[in-house]
Scaffold this motif. Structure first.
Motif, PDB file in Angstrom:
ATOM      1  N   ALA A   1      56.556  16.048  28.540  1.00  0.00           N
ATOM      2  CA  ALA A   1      55.690  16.698  27.788  1.00  0.00           C
ATOM      3  C   ALA A   1      55.527  18.175  28.489  1.00  0.00           C
ATOM      4  CB  ALA A   1      54.544  16.317  27.457  1.00  0.00           C
ATOM      5  N   ASN A   2      55.490  18.338  29.735  1.00  0.00           N
ATOM      6  CA  ASN A   2      55.067  19.530  30.393  1.00  0.00           C
ATOM      7  C   ASN A   2      56.699  20.308  30.312  1.00  0.00           C
ATOM      8  OD1 ASN A   2      53.153  20.686  31.470  1.00  0.00           O
ATOM      9  ND2 ASN A   2      53.341  19.829  33.699  1.00  0.00           N
ATOM     10  N   ASP A   3      57.591  19.731  30.233  1.00  0.00           N
ATOM     11  CA  ASP A   3      59.146  20.434  30.300  1.00  0.00           C
ATOM     12  C   ASP A   3      59.295  20.902  29.098  1.00  0.00           C
ATOM     13  OD1 ASP A   3      59.562  19.766  32.869  1.00  0.00           O
ATOM     14  OD2 ASP A   3      60.789  18.019  32.220  1.00  0.00           O
ATOM     15  N   LEU A   4      58.865  20.436  28.014  1.00  0.00           N
ATOM     16  CA  LEU A   4      58.782  20.866  26.518  1.00  0.00           C
ATOM     17  C   LEU A   4      58.072  21.963  26.235  1.00  0.00           C
ATOM     18  CD1 LEU A   4      59.433  17.581  24.524  1.00  0.00           C
ATOM     19  CD2 LEU A   4      61.306  19.387  25.175  1.00  0.00           C
ATOM     20  N   SER A   5      56.749  21.755  26.755  1.00  0.00           N
ATOM     21  CA  SER A   5      55.672  22.986  26.531  1.00  0.00           C
ATOM     22  C   SER A   5      56.058  24.206  27.320  1.00  0.00           C
ATOM     23  CB  SER A   5      54.254  22.413  27.260  1.00  0.00           C
ATOM     24  OG  SER A   5      53.562  23.644  27.227  1.00  0.00           O
ATOM     25  N   PHE A   6      56.940  24.098  28.367  1.00  0.00           N
ATOM     26  CA  PHE A   6      57.405  25.163  29.357  1.00  0.00           C
ATOM     27  C   PHE A   6      58.459  25.848  28.428  1.00  0.00           C
ATOM     28  CE2 PHE A   6      60.594  27.051  31.996  1.00  0.00           C
ATOM     29  CZ  PHE A   6      59.819  27.775  32.489  1.00  0.00           C
TER      30      PHE A   6
ATOM     31  N   ALA B   1      58.905  25.684  25.060  1.00  0.00           N
ATOM     32  CA  ALA B   1      58.566  26.283  23.864  1.00  0.00           C
ATOM     33  C   ALA B   1      57.787  27.639  24.284  1.00  0.00           C
ATOM     34  CB  ALA B   1      57.318  25.180  23.308  1.00  0.00           C
ATOM     35  N   THR B   2      57.186  27.553  25.404  1.00  0.00           N
ATOM     36  CA  THR B   2      56.709  28.947  25.800  1.00  0.00           C
ATOM     37  C   THR B   2      57.576  29.864  26.203  1.00  0.00           C
ATOM     38  OG1 THR B   2      54.553  27.899  26.785  1.00  0.00           O
ATOM     39  CG2 THR B   2      55.238  29.922  27.404  1.00  0.00           C
ATOM     40  N   ARG B   3      58.690  29.503  26.826  1.00  0.00           N
ATOM     41  CA  ARG B   3      59.722  30.459  27.226  1.00  0.00           C
ATOM     42  C   ARG B   3      60.667  30.909  25.921  1.00  0.00           C
ATOM     43  NH1 ARG B   3      61.085  32.829  32.121  1.00  0.00           N
ATOM     44  NH2 ARG B   3      63.542  33.112  32.267  1.00  0.00           N
TER      45      ARG B   3
END
Length: 145
Positions: free
Chosen positions: A2-7, A9-11
């Motif tokens: 989830a952290n990777d996907l959040s990163f 999405a932000t990027r």
């Protein structure tokens, strides 16, 4: 995960903002680079064709300018005013649409086909190509992104 996907999405959102901002700058700078080359490549007799170069945001200008902004033998023949107007329009371009440069002199197509001995055929296309070389190195994704 989830952290990777959040990163990611932000990027991606950051990239989207950069592309939008830089695309707007590219359109502005392209118009500003093309304008003087295009205007002053236009053959001159009465100055009407040269003075009729115009820009519009989100529309193609449709009016025709009559009269003689500068009486010959001025070397400008209305060109400086046309360039300044196009650059002013380009500077106000904020994205989200398109910026058009047009000439509505009734004989501009014939001039571009080589009708006048003062300019070669396809002077419009040549002016645009030369103007675009001035922005060739601009990157839509800056800072190595």
């Amino acid at each position: 995960m989830a952290n990777d996907l959040s990163f990611l999405a932000t990027r991606m959102a950051s990239y989207a903002k950069t592309v939008e901002r830089n695309s707007t700058v590219v359109v502005r700078e392209a118009a500003k680079a093309i304008a003087p080359i295009l205007v002053f490549a236009t053959p001159v007799d009465t100055s009407r064709a040269r003075a009729n170069w115009q820009a519009g945001i989100g529309h193609i200008p449709s009016d025709i300018k009559f009269g003689k902004p500068d009486k010959p033998p001025s070397p400008d023949y209305g060109g400086n005013a046309a360039v300044a107007a196009i650059i002013g329009t380009a500077n106000s371009y904020a994205g989200g649409s398109y910026l058009a440069i047009a000439n509505n002199a009734p004989y501009i197509v014939r001039l571009n086909e080589g009708w006048s001995g003062q300019a070669p055929a396809m002077f419009v296309q040549r002016a645009v190509a030369v103007g675009l070389t001035k922005i060739r190195g601009f990157r839509i994704l800056s800072n190595g992104n």
